[in-house]
Write an enzyme that holds these catalytic residues in place. Structure first.
Site, PDB file in Angstrom:
ATOM      1  N   TRP A 128     115.141 -17.567 -12.318  1.00 51.31           N
ATOM      2  CA  TRP A 128     114.059 -17.899 -10.876  1.00 51.31           C
ATOM      3  C   TRP A 128     113.769 -19.502 -11.030  1.00 51.31           C
ATOM      4  CZ3 TRP A 128     108.189 -18.277 -11.161  1.00 51.31           C
ATOM      5  CH2 TRP A 128     107.999 -18.813 -12.140  1.00 51.31           C
ATOM      6  N   ASP A 129     113.739 -20.159 -11.744  1.00 49.70           N
ATOM      7  CA  ASP A 129     113.367 -21.490 -11.644  1.00 49.70           C
ATOM      8  C   ASP A 129     114.462 -22.224 -10.684  1.00 49.70           C
ATOM      9  OD1 ASP A 129     113.875 -20.483 -14.333  1.00 49.70           O
ATOM     10  OD2 ASP A 129     114.069 -22.353 -15.102  1.00 49.70           O
ATOM     11  N   LYS A 183     102.312 -18.402 -21.548  1.00 49.26           N
ATOM     12  CA  LYS A 183     103.087 -19.270 -22.104  1.00 49.26           C
ATOM     13  C   LYS A 183     103.158 -20.178 -20.897  1.00 49.26           C
ATOM     14  CE  LYS A 183     108.200 -19.385 -22.774  1.00 49.26           C
ATOM     15  NZ  LYS A 183     109.376 -18.761 -22.419  1.00 49.26           N
ATOM     16  N   GLN A 184     102.866 -19.787 -19.653  1.00 46.92           N
ATOM     17  CA  GLN A 184     103.148 -20.583 -18.386  1.00 46.92           C
ATOM     18  C   GLN A 184     102.090 -20.321 -17.104  1.00 46.92           C
ATOM     19  OE1 GLN A 184     106.598 -18.886 -18.779  1.00 46.92           O
ATOM     20  NE2 GLN A 184     107.318 -19.656 -16.845  1.00 46.92           N
ATOM     21  N   ASP A 242      72.969 -33.281  -3.643  1.00 42.87           N
ATOM     22  CA  ASP A 242      72.747 -32.166  -3.720  1.00 42.87           C
ATOM     23  C   ASP A 242      72.479 -31.595  -5.268  1.00 42.87           C
ATOM     24  OD1 ASP A 242      72.501 -29.351  -2.752  1.00 42.87           O
ATOM     25  OD2 ASP A 242      74.783 -29.176  -3.137  1.00 42.87           O
ATOM     26  N   LEU A 243      72.067 -30.406  -5.240  1.00 42.33           N
ATOM     27  CA  LEU A 243      72.004 -29.811  -6.696  1.00 42.33           C
ATOM     28  C   LEU A 243      72.954 -28.649  -7.144  1.00 42.33           C
ATOM     29  CD1 LEU A 243      70.815 -29.269  -9.319  1.00 42.33           C
ATOM     30  CD2 LEU A 243      68.610 -28.281  -8.148  1.00 42.33           C
ATOM     31  N   ASP A 244      72.704 -27.540  -6.281  1.00 45.97           N
ATOM     32  CA  ASP A 244      73.468 -26.407  -6.582  1.00 45.97           C
ATOM     33  C   ASP A 244      75.011 -26.642  -6.474  1.00 45.97           C
ATOM     34  OD1 ASP A 244      71.449 -24.802  -7.247  1.00 45.97           O
ATOM     35  OD2 ASP A 244      70.911 -24.555  -5.098  1.00 45.97           O
ATOM     36  N   THR A 304      75.182 -23.268 -10.623  1.00 45.92           N
ATOM     37  CA  THR A 304      74.293 -22.071  -9.619  1.00 45.92           C
ATOM     38  C   THR A 304      74.944 -21.564  -8.633  1.00 45.92           C
ATOM     39  OG1 THR A 304      73.216 -24.161  -8.768  1.00 45.92           O
ATOM     40  CG2 THR A 304      72.054 -22.847 -10.518  1.00 45.92           C
ATOM     41  N   LYS A 340      76.990 -21.683   1.243  1.00 48.14           N
ATOM     42  CA  LYS A 340      76.776 -22.741   0.427  1.00 48.14           C
ATOM     43  C   LYS A 340      75.677 -23.603   1.311  1.00 48.14           C
ATOM     44  CE  LYS A 340      80.068 -22.487  -2.975  1.00 48.14           C
ATOM     45  NZ  LYS A 340      81.309 -22.926  -3.499  1.00 48.14           N
ATOM     46  N   SER A 359      68.273 -30.967  -2.295  1.00 50.94           N
ATOM     47  CA  SER A 359      68.746 -29.602  -2.203  1.00 50.94           C
ATOM     48  C   SER A 359      67.919 -28.606  -1.373  1.00 50.94           C
ATOM     49  CB  SER A 359      68.511 -28.932  -3.669  1.00 50.94           C
ATOM     50  OG  SER A 359      68.687 -27.535  -3.907  1.00 50.94           O
ATOM     51  N   ALA A 360      68.799 -27.715  -0.856  1.00 50.77           N
ATOM     52  CA  ALA A 360      67.877 -26.661   0.195  1.00 50.77           C
ATOM     53  C   ALA A 360      67.174 -25.717  -0.638  1.00 50.77           C
ATOM     54  CB  ALA A 360      69.107 -26.092   1.046  1.00 50.77           C
ATOM     55  N   LYS A 371      69.715 -28.041   6.337  1.00 50.06           N
ATOM     56  CA  LYS A 371      71.062 -28.208   6.465  1.00 50.06           C
ATOM     57  C   LYS A 371      71.710 -27.225   7.384  1.00 50.06           C
ATOM     58  CE  LYS A 371      71.117 -30.073   1.855  1.00 50.06           C
ATOM     59  NZ  LYS A 371      71.834 -29.644   0.242  1.00 50.06           N
ATOM     60  N   GLU A 426      77.657 -33.931  -1.953  1.00 46.79           N
ATOM     61  CA  GLU A 426      77.592 -32.544  -1.590  1.00 46.79           C
ATOM     62  C   GLU A 426      78.838 -31.935  -2.056  1.00 46.79           C
ATOM     63  OE1 GLU A 426      75.979 -29.839  -0.646  1.00 46.79           O
ATOM     64  OE2 GLU A 426      73.989 -30.579   0.293  1.00 46.79           O
ATOM     65  N   ASP A 427      78.423 -30.375  -2.171  1.00 46.06           N
ATOM     66  CA  ASP A 427      79.678 -29.412  -2.050  1.00 46.06           C
ATOM     67  C   ASP A 427      79.682 -28.461  -1.220  1.00 46.06           C
ATOM     68  OD1 ASP A 427      77.453 -28.076  -2.960  1.00 46.06           O
ATOM     69  OD2 ASP A 427      78.459 -26.567  -3.919  1.00 46.06           O
TER      70      ASP A 427
HETATM   71  C1  BG6 Z   1      71.337 -24.263  -1.762  1.00 48.44           C
HETATM   72  C2  BG6 Z   1      72.376 -23.312  -2.123  1.00 48.44           C
HETATM   73  O1  BG6 Z   1      71.365 -25.231  -2.534  1.00 48.44           O
HETATM   74  O2  BG6 Z   1      70.082 -23.671  -1.948  1.00 48.44           O
HETATM   75  C3  BG6 Z   1      72.333 -21.792  -1.280  1.00 48.44           C
HETATM   76  O3  BG6 Z   1      73.640 -23.743  -1.859  1.00 48.44           O
HETATM   77  C4  BG6 Z   1      70.922 -21.589  -1.429  1.00 48.44           C
HETATM   78  O4  BG6 Z   1      73.012 -21.179  -1.834  1.00 48.44           O
HETATM   79  C5  BG6 Z   1      69.792 -22.679  -0.925  1.00 48.44           C
HETATM   80  O5  BG6 Z   1      70.758 -20.401  -0.506  1.00 48.44           O
HETATM   81  C6  BG6 Z   1      68.427 -22.272  -1.118  1.00 48.44           C
HETATM   82  O6  BG6 Z   1      67.952 -21.734  -2.302  1.00 48.44           O
HETATM   83  P1  BG6 Z   1      66.649 -21.027  -2.694  1.00 48.44           P
HETATM   84  O7  BG6 Z   1      66.934 -21.259  -4.289  1.00 48.44           O
HETATM   85  O8  BG6 Z   1      65.609 -21.710  -2.077  1.00 48.44           O
HETATM   86  O9  BG6 Z   1      66.882 -19.544  -2.451  1.00 48.44           O
HETATM   87 MG    MG Z   2      75.371 -27.330  -3.099  1.00 49.69          MG
END
Ligand code: BG6
Ligand code: MG
Length: 985
Positions: A355-356, A597-598, A778-780, A786, A814, A883-884, A914, A938-939
């Site tokens: 298959w390679d 193996k791969q 940002d945190l999460d 998280t 997110k 962070s939100a 956000k 931010e992610d």
């Molecule tokens: C953000 C997350 O950092 O915080 C979201 O990415 C989340 O998924 C939002 O809904 C709010 O978080 P919390 O802890 O206030 O419910």
């Molecule tokens: Mg985040």
């Protein structure tokens, strides 16, 4: 190898180490797709040296102690043919051999396709210098040409040259390593010298059982002062002597041509004799210089399209060209042969095609030498009847199943669990055909030639799978083996399912397109193979319903139904000398564990990548990387490419280097059996698919280039639908240059760009490092994982509410605040809640989430975060968190880093969440730094939008294809090297 990297176009080795002789023969092998000549040298006796013809192989029966229906009956084994490259030098009766003080230089020239040697020898009458120059002609299949020169430094006396055709070499035995060859039993090669009027003129060889036949002749152009004698026969050679006398400063030279001709069955000697004679006559009339020029021209055309430039690492520059050279010279050009696992460079894997060929090698050629990719597809198409026969043998009443390993077209694997059970080969061939069509636009070839193969192979899937009531009607595939051969005979191998879905969908699409573009051809074909609209509709249904689950606990794609339930292989108790595992443990001991193996799931993430989210890809990468031992040389390239896609350039370069240097550094210790074609191909894929980010869809080539750390520049060529394109990436940006073809629209990091023929289109990278005074994180998903916790909590709530929800839907949540997330979840459903109910639901979710983060500790910080924060502080930067999440302060405390921040936003006090910029602006204000002097990290898409709206530079963590508004994207916070992104202002 200690090869001098030189100008990147040569592999030059000084001296000779007998321990590496066999390896060097592989590295210095020359080939043209039909004939392969290992790189042994005169003056050294070697049992491993030799020559091969792609069309010459033995077919020996496989003997089983317990044989069941449908087992493979015989195996093809490519056996060495007579070797024509040797010219012995005799000085006044003394045979020249390689001595330690010979000053031997061996040099493979990748631009001209020639292998040269030079050495000295001191005999009684003084010292001579001997040079050789060798080529296997691309323009003339079957032709080997060489020139030998003997120059006297201070030698006086006679010199005799004995130009040999030698057939003493036997096929290698397998011993305990299944990766070499097999015992041929009653098989083998019979050699018959052809003697005319008492003079040996040719050698005919026949494989005893397969009856394949070849014939070899030679001719010479002696240089000045060289006189020929009668050729003579020995037990295992025909020798043609020449004589001259040398005096100091004088030299003599000999040009030798050797021509191989071959036939399938008991080829008629006269016919083969005449064919070889015609090759010799044409070569002789062309002469050495013309042959050498033809060779260089052929390669110049290839390199004009295919060359890869790497500045900043001479060893990788050399390796990538070396690899491309071997791929090019090993590929069959006649439509009846393809490219074996070791090319034409050795006996490893018996010269079989696996298959390679389609999964790794054909894609490289589709983009660099599409005419050869087409030949490879023709080889498979020509074996369709054998694949049908194989399918019947395996109990399938219709369709075609390609064999796992073969030359002539029949299954040659005696170990079906890791052989015939790898049904994915059907889908891999389909993948290659699909890619060929995308890259070349040559739909006519698919309609006229490949469609029958694609339909017949698609037919197998409904015979090994079904719509499974116990899996909600999903289409499940049973009792197959995926690419990972450390796991066998499983249900729902993820790779197989993903690739089968793509195969079925493409076959159905091809059927529909042919219905409008080539209706007559389609109806004739459908009538011939009994294909109906209803069967094609079944394919589409199976593709749509394909079972491709995500494990609810781990959030990864299970490699098969049981894989994740098995214990992980005891890596800590496995000493280094027990690898590769396949040589030390019974297969069952391996199958019982989580050990790969791969690449398997990881390869699915690449080859069927458009259907999977970046989050899933990242999780799969991390999970499977931890249980993959890369005992297969096919594996690291896939990991490197996915790492590049995920923005993890450090892992990408590590896997790339391992792939690119696999043979030059003999990383698996078995280059002596031949070089590793799929890894060589993988190195090109690492450049184009990996760093270049090349993907394709709907006739559009998409690029997402990144420059790996340490490189100053790289460039590669792509043939795309008749256009020739060069892509160059340096620290400033990416430059696209359309060498030929009409104006072309490509995508650069998701943005359409139209290229004009002959002109450079330069696109700058983002302006990192940026001068800033603060970093706002940002945190999460940025500092800790998280994001998964939020997902699990929402999933639980959604299930309780009876609202459809999954990871993909979660992706869009997110960065979105709690109530906003709930609204979005409800918006896609039939459920409506009162405000009070919403509040209760959001509170419930928060409860689930808090249960989870209550267990958080500093151990849950992502790798590198603490060091990064400390380094940033040491550099005088202010640090903030935007962070939100209302849980941010609690979480930061549990993670033990709250004191490192100058300000943490209070999410509850920010009016517009956000993607509005408010939260980032409020942190900037609290830090007393103007917004443009803050870098946001931010992610989430919403978060990146917020940062950009705040007028800050944005660094994304995650997938560049999703975080398209970010100024740069890295795969993981651990890659946030401060000096790369930030210059303290
Ligand atoms: C953000 C997350 O950092 O915080 C979201 O990415 C989340 O998924 C939002 O809904 C709010 O978080 P919390 O802890 O206030 O419910
Ligand atoms: Mg985040």
């Amino acid at each position: 190898m200690r090869a001098d990297a030189g100008d990147g176009w040569t592999i030059r080795v000084a001296g000779f180490d007998p321990a590496n002789a066999a390896r060097d023969e592989s590295l210095f092998a020359l080939a043209n797709g039909a004939l392969g000549v290992r790189g042994g040298i005169d003056g050294v006796d070697s049992a491993s040296d030799g020559a091969f013809l792609a069309a010459f192989f033995e077919q020996a029966p496989i003997h089983y102690h317990e044989k069941f229906t449908g087992f493979a009956l015989s195996t093809d084994t490519r056996v060495p043919v007579a070797d024509a490259k040797h010219v012995r030098v005799v000085l006044d009766g003394e045979s020249v051999s390689l001595t330690p003080d010979a000053g031997l230089i061996r040099e493979l020239d990748l631009s001209t396709g020639r292998f040269r040697t030079s050495m000295r020898y001191t005999a009684k009458g003084g010292t001579v210098e001997i040079t050789t120059d060798r080529l296997v002609s691309f323009a003339r299949p079957g032709l080997l040409a060489l020139r030998l020169t003997v120059r006297s430094l201070d030698y006086t006396g006679p010199v005799t040259l004995l130009s040999d055709l030698r057939w003493g070499r036997r096929a290698e035995g397998q011993g305990d390593d299944p990766r070499i060859g097999v015992s041929l039993g009653a098989g083998g090669v019979d050699s018959f010298p052809v003697v005319t009027d008492g003079i040996p003129t040719a050698l005919r060889q026949t494989a005893r059982l397969s009856r394949r036949t070849c014939l070899l002749r030679q001719d010479h152009v002696p240089g000045h002062g060289l006189s020929a004698d009668q050729p003579f026969l020995t037990l295992d050679s025909i020798s043609q002597p020449f004589h001259a006398d040398l005096t100091p400063g004088g030299e003599t030279s000999l040009v030798k041509f050797a021509a191989y001709a071959w036939a399938d069955q008991d080829g008629d000697s006269d016919g083969l004799f005449a064919t070889a004679g015609a090759t010799l006559a044409a070569a002789r009339s062309a002469g050495w210089d013309v042959l050498a020029a033809e060779q260089a021209d052929d390669l110049a055309r290839f390199w004009a399209d295919a060359d890869v430039v790497i500045d900043g690492d001479a060893g990788l520059q050399q390796a990538i060209r070396f690899n491309l050279f071997h791929l090019y010279q090993s590929t069959g050009r006649d439509g009846a042969t393809s490219i074996a696992a070791k090319g034409l460079t050795g006996e490893g894997y018996e010269g079989h095609y696996f298959w390679d060929t389609e999964t790794f090698i054909l894609p490289v050629l589709a983009f660099t030498a599409p005419h050869l990719a087409r030949r490879m597809l023709e080889y498979r198409i020509g074996r369709l009847d054998r694949a049908r026969a194989h399918a019947r043998g395996m109990g399938h009443s219709a369709g075609a199943l390609f064999p796992w390993r073969t030359i002539a077209g029949d299954e040659c694997s005696a170990h079906y669990p890791s052989g015939s059970a790898q049904y994915h080969i059907n889908a891999d061939i389909a993948f290659a055909a699909r890619l060929y069509e995308e890259a070349t636009g040559d739909s006519a070839f698919l309609y006229a030639h490949a469609a029958e193969m694609l339909f017949e192979t698609a037919r197998i899937w409904p015979q090994v799978g079904h719509f499974n009531a116990r899996k909600g009607g999903a289409f499940t595939i049973h009792e197959v083996t995926g690419p990972d051969e450390y796991t066998a005979l499983v249900n729902n191998n993820f790779y197989t399912n993903a690739m089968a879905a793509a195969h079925l969908a493409h076959a159905a699409d091809l059927y529909r397109r042919m219905g409008s573009d080539a209706p007559d051809h389609l109806s004739a074909l459908a009538a011939r193979i009994g294909l109906t609209d209803a069967e094609v509709a079944l394919w589409q249904r199976a593709a749509d319903a394909m079972y491709l689950p995500t494990d609810p606990d781990l959030g990864v794609s299970p490699q098969d139904d049981d894989f994740l339930s098995k214990p992980v292989w005891p890596f800590a108790d496995t000493p280094a000398d027990k690898y590769p595992l396949l040589l030390h443990y019974h297969p069952l001991a391996i199958y019982r564990h989580q050990v790969c193996k791969q690449a398997d799931v990881v390869l699915a993430m690449l080859l069927a990548g458009d259907r999977f989210t970046p989050t899933l890809k990242r999780r799969n990468f991390d999970y499977y990387e931890a249980v993959t031992v890369h005992d297969s040389t096919l594996s690291p390239s896939s990991y490197g490419i996915l790492a590049a896609e995920l923005g993890d350039s450090e892992k990408a370069i590590r896997y790339f280097t391992e792939t690119a240097r696999i043979d030059l550094d003999d990383l698996h210790g078995n280059a002596s059996h031949g070089v590793h074609m799929a890894a060589m191909a993988g190195s090109w894929l690492g450049i184009a698919w990996g760093f270049g980010g090349l993907r394709w869809q709907g006739g559009i080539a998409r690029f997402a280039p990144l420059l790996p750390p340490g490189w100053t520049r790289y460039g590669f060529g792509i043939n795309w639908r008749g256009s020739r394109l060069r892509v160059t990436v340096d620290p400033v940006g990416t430059t696209y240059h359309l060498l030929s073809g009409d104006a072309l629209t490509i995508h650069h990091h998701g943005t359409p760009v139209t290229l004009t023929p002959g002109q450079d289109t330069a696109i700058a990278h983002t302006p990192f490092p940026v001068a800033v005074k603060a970093i706002i994180f940002d945190l999460d998903g940025v500092l800790t994982d998280t994001a998964e916790g939020h997902y699990q909590a929402w999933q639980r709530l959604a299930d309780e509410l009876g609202v459809p929800f999954d990871r993909e839907k979660n992706e869009a949540l997110k960065g979105i605040d709690r109530m906003g997330s709930l609204e979005r979840i409800l918006a896609g459903s039939a459920v409506t809640l009162t405000d009070a109910e919403k509040l209760a639901a959001a509170t419930a979710k928060n409860g689930y989430y808090q249960d989870l983060i209550a267990r958080f500790s500093p151990d849950d910080l992502f790798d590198g975060v603490r060091d990064l924060l400390l380094a940033a502080k040491a550099a005088g930067l202010k640090l903030g968190v935007a962070s939100a999440s209302r849980n941010a302060p609690t979480l930061l405390t549990r993670l033990g880093i709250i004191d490192l921040f100058d300000h943490v936003a209070d999410a509850g006090a920010i009016p517009n969440p956000k993607p509005a910029p408010d939260i980032f602006l409020s942190v900037a204000q609290a830090l007393d730094v103007p917004a443009p002097a803050c870098l946001g990290v931010e992610d989430s898409m919403a978060g990146i939008t917020a940062i950009k709206a705040a007028g800050m530079p944005a660094l994304g963590i995650g997938d560049p294809a999703i975080l398209t508004e970010a100024d740069a994207v890295i795969g993981h916070i651990r890659e946030f090297r401060l000096d790369r992104f930030v210059r303290p202002a």
